[in-house]
Design an enzyme around this catalytic site. Sequence first.
Site, PDB file in Angstrom:
ATOM      1  N   ASN A   9      -2.969  -6.680  10.242  1.00  0.00           N
ATOM      2  CA  ASN A   9      -3.581  -7.240   9.031  1.00  0.00           C
ATOM      3  C   ASN A   9      -2.775  -6.771   7.822  1.00  0.00           C
ATOM      4  O   ASN A   9      -2.897  -5.627   7.392  1.00  0.00           O
ATOM      5  CB  ASN A   9      -5.045  -6.765   8.933  1.00  0.00           C
ATOM      6  N   TRP A  10      -1.973  -7.688   7.306  1.00  0.00           N
ATOM      7  CA  TRP A  10      -1.107  -7.324   6.174  1.00  0.00           C
ATOM      8  C   TRP A  10      -1.864  -7.254   4.845  1.00  0.00           C
ATOM      9  O   TRP A  10      -1.311  -6.839   3.843  1.00  0.00           O
ATOM     10  CB  TRP A  10       0.043  -8.329   6.059  1.00  0.00           C
ATOM     11  N   LYS A  11      -3.086  -7.748   4.831  1.00  0.00           N
ATOM     12  CA  LYS A  11      -3.876  -7.788   3.582  1.00  0.00           C
ATOM     13  C   LYS A  11      -3.066  -8.499   2.487  1.00  0.00           C
ATOM     14  O   LYS A  11      -2.352  -9.450   2.799  1.00  0.00           O
ATOM     15  CB  LYS A  11      -4.310  -6.380   3.191  1.00  0.00           C
ATOM     16  N   HIS A  96     -14.472  -8.480   6.566  1.00  0.00           N
ATOM     17  CA  HIS A  96     -13.728  -7.241   6.308  1.00  0.00           C
ATOM     18  C   HIS A  96     -14.384  -6.511   5.141  1.00  0.00           C
ATOM     19  O   HIS A  96     -14.822  -7.140   4.175  1.00  0.00           O
ATOM     20  CB  HIS A  96     -12.260  -7.553   6.001  1.00  0.00           C
ATOM     21  N   GLU A 168     -14.755  -1.108  12.045  1.00  0.00           N
ATOM     22  CA  GLU A 168     -13.877  -0.562  11.022  1.00  0.00           C
ATOM     23  C   GLU A 168     -14.699   0.281  10.055  1.00  0.00           C
ATOM     24  O   GLU A 168     -15.198  -0.238   9.037  1.00  0.00           O
ATOM     25  CB  GLU A 168     -13.185  -1.698  10.250  1.00  0.00           C
ATOM     26  N   GLY A 174      -7.587   2.981   5.255  1.00  0.00           N
ATOM     27  CA  GLY A 174      -6.643   3.341   4.199  1.00  0.00           C
ATOM     28  C   GLY A 174      -6.707   4.791   3.761  1.00  0.00           C
ATOM     29  O   GLY A 174      -6.204   5.139   2.689  1.00  0.00           O
ATOM     30  N   SER A 213      -6.913   3.380   9.698  1.00  0.00           N
ATOM     31  CA  SER A 213      -5.856   4.406   9.768  1.00  0.00           C
ATOM     32  C   SER A 213      -5.268   4.571  11.169  1.00  0.00           C
ATOM     33  O   SER A 213      -4.969   5.695  11.586  1.00  0.00           O
ATOM     34  CB  SER A 213      -6.371   5.748   9.224  1.00  0.00           C
ATOM     35  N   GLY A 234      -3.822  -1.971   9.605  1.00  0.00           N
ATOM     36  CA  GLY A 234      -3.546  -2.383   8.229  1.00  0.00           C
ATOM     37  C   GLY A 234      -2.167  -1.934   7.807  1.00  0.00           C
ATOM     38  O   GLY A 234      -1.148  -2.480   8.259  1.00  0.00           O
TER      39      GLY A 234
HETATM   40  P1  13P Z   1      -5.534   0.694   7.507  1.00  0.00           P
HETATM   41  O1  13P Z   1      -4.880   0.634   8.876  1.00  0.00           O
HETATM   42  O2  13P Z   1      -4.561   0.584   6.385  1.00  0.00           O
HETATM   43  O3  13P Z   1      -6.446   1.851   7.401  1.00  0.00           O
HETATM   44  O4  13P Z   1      -6.446  -0.620   7.385  1.00  0.00           O
HETATM   45  C1  13P Z   1      -7.288  -0.936   8.421  1.00  0.00           C
HETATM   46  C2  13P Z   1      -7.840  -2.284   8.188  1.00  0.00           C
HETATM   47  O5  13P Z   1      -8.534  -2.498   7.212  1.00  0.00           O
HETATM   48  C3  13P Z   1      -7.483  -3.322   9.146  1.00  0.00           C
HETATM   49  O6  13P Z   1      -8.217  -4.490   8.922  1.00  0.00           O
END
Ligand code: 13P
Length: 253
Positions: A9-11, A96, A168, A174, A213, A234
Amino acid sequence: MLKPIIIANWKLNGDKILVQKFIKKISFDYKKYFKKNTIILSPPIIYIEYMKKCMKNLKLSFAVQNVDYNYQGAFTGEISTYMVQEIGAKYVILGHSERRKNHFENNLLVAKKFYCTKINNLIPILCIGETKNEKKSGLTKSILKKQIDEIFLICGKNAFNNTLIAYEPIWAIGTGTNASPILINKILKFIKKYIIYKSDNTNIKFYMQYGGSVSTENIKDIICQKYVDGVLIGSGSLNYKNFLKMIQISSKN
Ligand code: 13P
């Protein structure tokens, strides 16, 4: 055995240069590792067509990070399930915590999107999880139940058949601090049992992910847990070296 499902998930990150580099690098190792995993890429939707162009013969699946529950009409800024299908994505990330928080998406709205995603033959990846305070107050299970219940209410008993559900925890996203593998397994076991109970069907088929994470350091211990079918990554998925390494580790599982 089921192949681990690895979702990137690149956001709101990346650009055309990253797409090019990322695809070039992962193409190199595709044959070695990718067949042992199911890889789903979720860059910002605007880059999906470009990513497909860069991929040539590479066969990877795509997820979009959001969708509207309306099919068409005067809904400025939205995208429909029809459009998602047209660009060749198969999965939709829904609920999300960043959308729940920043775009005020409540359980009902998420459930409407889930319904629309399913009836239009796309596969939802439903994200659920609790905040740090909710965890501290012992509310984790009741929060997860509420997030799941609304989906059943809107979509019926078979709602979760052929879907993905990602635990999640918001306190792990994050932060660099993942939930412990033991806790992940415990919560996913709870989610699985709850969904089977609510579905009233032991044969219901859905897959369970963990996100928050996930890194090259912790993926090995997470992916080997009994109830973990895969991970939702992420920031760790933006670096192709790390992403490849994680795929490599999960291939050995
Ligand atoms: P991180 O891996 O950056 O913690 O993000 C997780 C996430 O939100 C995946 O959808």
